[in-house]
Motif scaffolding. Structure first.
Motif, short mmCIF file in Angstrom:
data_model
loop_
_atom_site.label_atom_id
_atom_site.label_comp_id
_atom_site.label_asym_id
_atom_site.label_seq_id
_atom_site.Cartn_x
_atom_site.Cartn_y
_atom_site.Cartn_z
N ILE A 63 0.85 -1.19 0.00
CA ILE A 63 0.00 0.00 0.00
C ILE A 63 0.89 1.24 0.00
O ILE A 63 1.70 1.42 0.91
CB ILE A 63 -0.94 0.00 1.22
CG1 ILE A 63 -1.89 -1.19 1.15
CG2 ILE A 63 -1.72 1.32 1.27
CD1 ILE A 63 -2.76 -1.36 2.37
N VAL A 64 0.73 2.07 -1.01
CA VAL A 64 1.54 3.29 -1.11
C VAL A 64 0.76 4.49 -0.59
O VAL A 64 1.30 5.34 0.11
CB VAL A 64 2.01 3.53 -2.55
CG1 VAL A 64 2.85 4.80 -2.65
CG2 VAL A 64 2.82 2.33 -3.06
N TYR A 65 -0.55 4.56 -0.92
CA TYR A 65 -1.38 5.67 -0.44
C TYR A 65 -2.12 5.20 0.80
O TYR A 65 -3.14 4.51 0.71
CB TYR A 65 -2.37 6.10 -1.52
CG TYR A 65 -1.75 6.71 -2.75
CD1 TYR A 65 -0.41 7.10 -2.77
CD2 TYR A 65 -2.50 6.90 -3.91
CE1 TYR A 65 0.15 7.66 -3.90
CE2 TYR A 65 -1.94 7.47 -5.04
CZ TYR A 65 -0.61 7.84 -5.03
OH TYR A 65 -0.06 8.40 -6.16
N ASP A 66 -1.61 5.58 1.96
CA ASP A 66 -2.22 5.15 3.22
C ASP A 66 -3.59 5.79 3.43
O ASP A 66 -4.42 5.26 4.15
CB ASP A 66 -1.29 5.51 4.38
CG ASP A 66 -1.72 4.85 5.68
OD1 ASP A 66 -1.79 3.61 5.71
OD2 ASP A 66 -1.98 5.58 6.66
N GLU A 67 -3.82 6.93 2.80
CA GLU A 67 -5.14 7.57 2.81
C GLU A 67 -5.71 7.52 1.39
O GLU A 67 -4.98 7.52 0.41
CB GLU A 67 -5.04 9.04 3.24
CG GLU A 67 -4.71 9.24 4.70
CD GLU A 67 -5.92 9.06 5.61
OE1 GLU A 67 -7.00 8.73 5.10
OE2 GLU A 67 -5.77 9.25 6.83
N GLY A 68 -7.03 7.47 1.30
CA GLY A 68 -7.67 7.49 0.00
C GLY A 68 -7.68 8.89 -0.59
O GLY A 68 -7.94 9.87 0.12
N PRO A 69 -7.41 9.04 -1.88
CA PRO A 69 -7.39 10.36 -2.52
C PRO A 69 -8.75 10.82 -3.03
O PRO A 69 -8.86 11.82 -3.75
CB PRO A 69 -6.44 10.14 -3.70
CG PRO A 69 -6.71 8.72 -4.09
CD PRO A 69 -6.99 7.98 -2.80
N PHE A 70 -9.81 10.11 -2.66
CA PHE A 70 -11.13 10.32 -3.24
C PHE A 70 -11.70 11.68 -2.82
O PHE A 70 -11.70 12.03 -1.65
CB PHE A 70 -12.06 9.19 -2.81
CG PHE A 70 -11.37 7.86 -2.80
CD1 PHE A 70 -10.86 7.32 -3.97
CD2 PHE A 70 -11.17 7.16 -1.62
CE1 PHE A 70 -10.19 6.11 -3.98
CE2 PHE A 70 -10.50 5.95 -1.61
CZ PHE A 70 -10.00 5.42 -2.79
N SER A 71 -12.20 12.40 -3.79
CA SER A 71 -12.68 13.76 -3.49
C SER A 71 -13.69 14.24 -4.51
O SER A 71 -13.86 13.65 -5.59
CB SER A 71 -11.49 14.74 -3.46
OG SER A 71 -10.95 14.91 -4.76
N ILE A 72 -14.36 15.32 -4.14
CA ILE A 72 -15.28 16.04 -5.03
C ILE A 72 -14.88 17.51 -5.01
O ILE A 72 -14.57 18.07 -3.95
CB ILE A 72 -16.73 15.87 -4.57
CG1 ILE A 72 -17.20 14.43 -4.76
CG2 ILE A 72 -17.67 16.82 -5.32
CD1 ILE A 72 -18.54 14.11 -4.14
N PHE A 73 -14.88 18.12 -6.18
CA PHE A 73 -14.60 19.55 -6.30
C PHE A 73 -15.79 20.27 -6.91
O PHE A 73 -16.49 19.72 -7.78
CB PHE A 73 -13.37 19.79 -7.19
CG PHE A 73 -12.06 19.61 -6.48
CD1 PHE A 73 -11.42 20.68 -5.88
CD2 PHE A 73 -11.46 18.36 -6.42
CE1 PHE A 73 -10.21 20.51 -5.22
CE2 PHE A 73 -10.26 18.17 -5.77
CZ PHE A 73 -9.62 19.26 -5.16
#
Length: 342
Positions: free
Chosen positions: A110-120
């Motif tokens: 796992i490289v991204y320990d947090e999810g990058p999911f977002s809304i703009f």
């Protein structure tokens, strides 16, 4: 994790010395194909650096890294056998493992320990909180991880997802369509959409963002994954690949410009300044967390992984629900001391 200031992209990174490499003869190299989840960009450049610096060749691997069309695309390519390794979203892998347990790849780092999911959205839209999204449109490619996981965001925030019109569009046009007012909101990886919006003329003060993790959607982000058959039949190959990959992750974090240069070598049209900002933002928001600072990158917290699987399974009605062992296997990781963040 709280969303960082949109104007603050600075990340203090230390230097990492790179010892000399001795590559094996070409005849001894094992050919490996890797698919990224998207186009060549700074945040996903570590595998490119491992190729350019000869880290894979030193392990006896002749690695080719290709751009992709989303995490689902990457999962399908690895599952089909077209690619041995990939880099894709763990949430999508959970769904894949439920639907096709025999074909599903397995995550091994796992490289991204947090999810990058977002809304703009634009401040002019009047959308200031999740409840304001009802009656508005959300645009993105159907294969976008944030788009696919919107039901989880809706459940976590208590909004009725049926009242949000979801529009499929070309991923390379989504930021432009938002700025033109053709959609009210877009979904995407936080570091990617934010930098793309700035690159197209938006100002930080004109934007409102919703990072899923700030609203109780506690999913992991992208991980290195491999064909399950390879993991079972050739564990040493997987260990070699991860050993070289971990080395490159540390180098890119210590010197982000190395990663930007590797990405730009593949796509001469990239704006190096913007890619550097994108990479630093990804590191700040996704890689440097309390857990990885204490334990290094690559591994998963078992309790958190189970919660993520439970939440995804509940939102999407997955039956059967995958087990953590079907989704992630830490046994191939390099020693913890080789995964300490710089």
């Amino acid at each position: 994790m709280k969303t960082p200031s949109l104007k603050s992209l600075a990340l203090a990174l230390s230097a990492l010395a790179a010892p000399a490499l001795t590559a094996l003869p070409a005849s001894a190299q094992t050919a490996i194909k890797v698919t990224l989840p998207w186009v060549f960009q700074g945040p996903d450049s570590f595998m490119l650096v491992a190729v350019d610096k000869g880290y894979y060749k030193a392990e006896g691997l002749d690695v080719t890294v290709d751009a992709g069309r989303g995490s689902v695309d990457a999962l399908n390519k690895v599952a089909s056998g077209a690619y041995e390794f990939g880099f894709a979203d763990l949430g999508n892998l959970v769904q894949f493992a439920s639907e096709s347990p025999d074909k599903a790849p397995v995550a091994v780092m796992i490289v991204y320990d947090e999810g990058p999911f977002s809304i703009f959205t634009l401040k002019s839209s009047g959308i200031e909180k999740p409840e304001d999204m009802a009656g508005h449109s959300l645009g993105s490619p159907v294969f976008d991880a944030s788009f696919k996981l919107f039901p989880a965001f809706a459940e976590a925030t208590g909004i009725d997802e049926s009242k949000v019109e979801r529009i499929n569009m070309d991923g390379k046009l989504r930021e432009t369509m938002l700025l033109r007012g053709q959609v009210d909101m877009i979904s995407g990886h936080y570091y990617s959409s934010y930098i793309d919006l700035l690159q197209r003329g938006a100002k930080p003060e004109d934007l409102t963002s919703f990072l899923y993790s700030d609203f109780g959607v506690d999913f992991y982000g992208n991980a290195v994954l491999v064909q399950r058959e390879i993991a079972e039949e050739n564990p040493e190959l997987v260990k070699k690949f991860l050993r070289a990959t971990a080395r490159a992750v540390k180098e890119v974090l210590a010197d982000p410009e190395v990663g930007v240069a590797a990405a730009k070598d593949r796509d001469g049209l990239l704006n190096a300044e913007m890619e550097l900002a994108r990479l630093k933002l990804a590191a700040e928001t996704l890689i440097y967390t309390d857990y990885t600072r204490a334990n290094g990158f690559g591994d998963a917290d078992p309790a958190r992984l189970q919660r993520s699987i439970d939440q995804i399974s509940g939102v999407f009605g997955l039956d059967p629900k995958p087990t953590p062992a079907q989704v992630f296997d830490a046994s191939f990781l390099p020693p913890a001391e080789d995964r300490v963040l710089p």
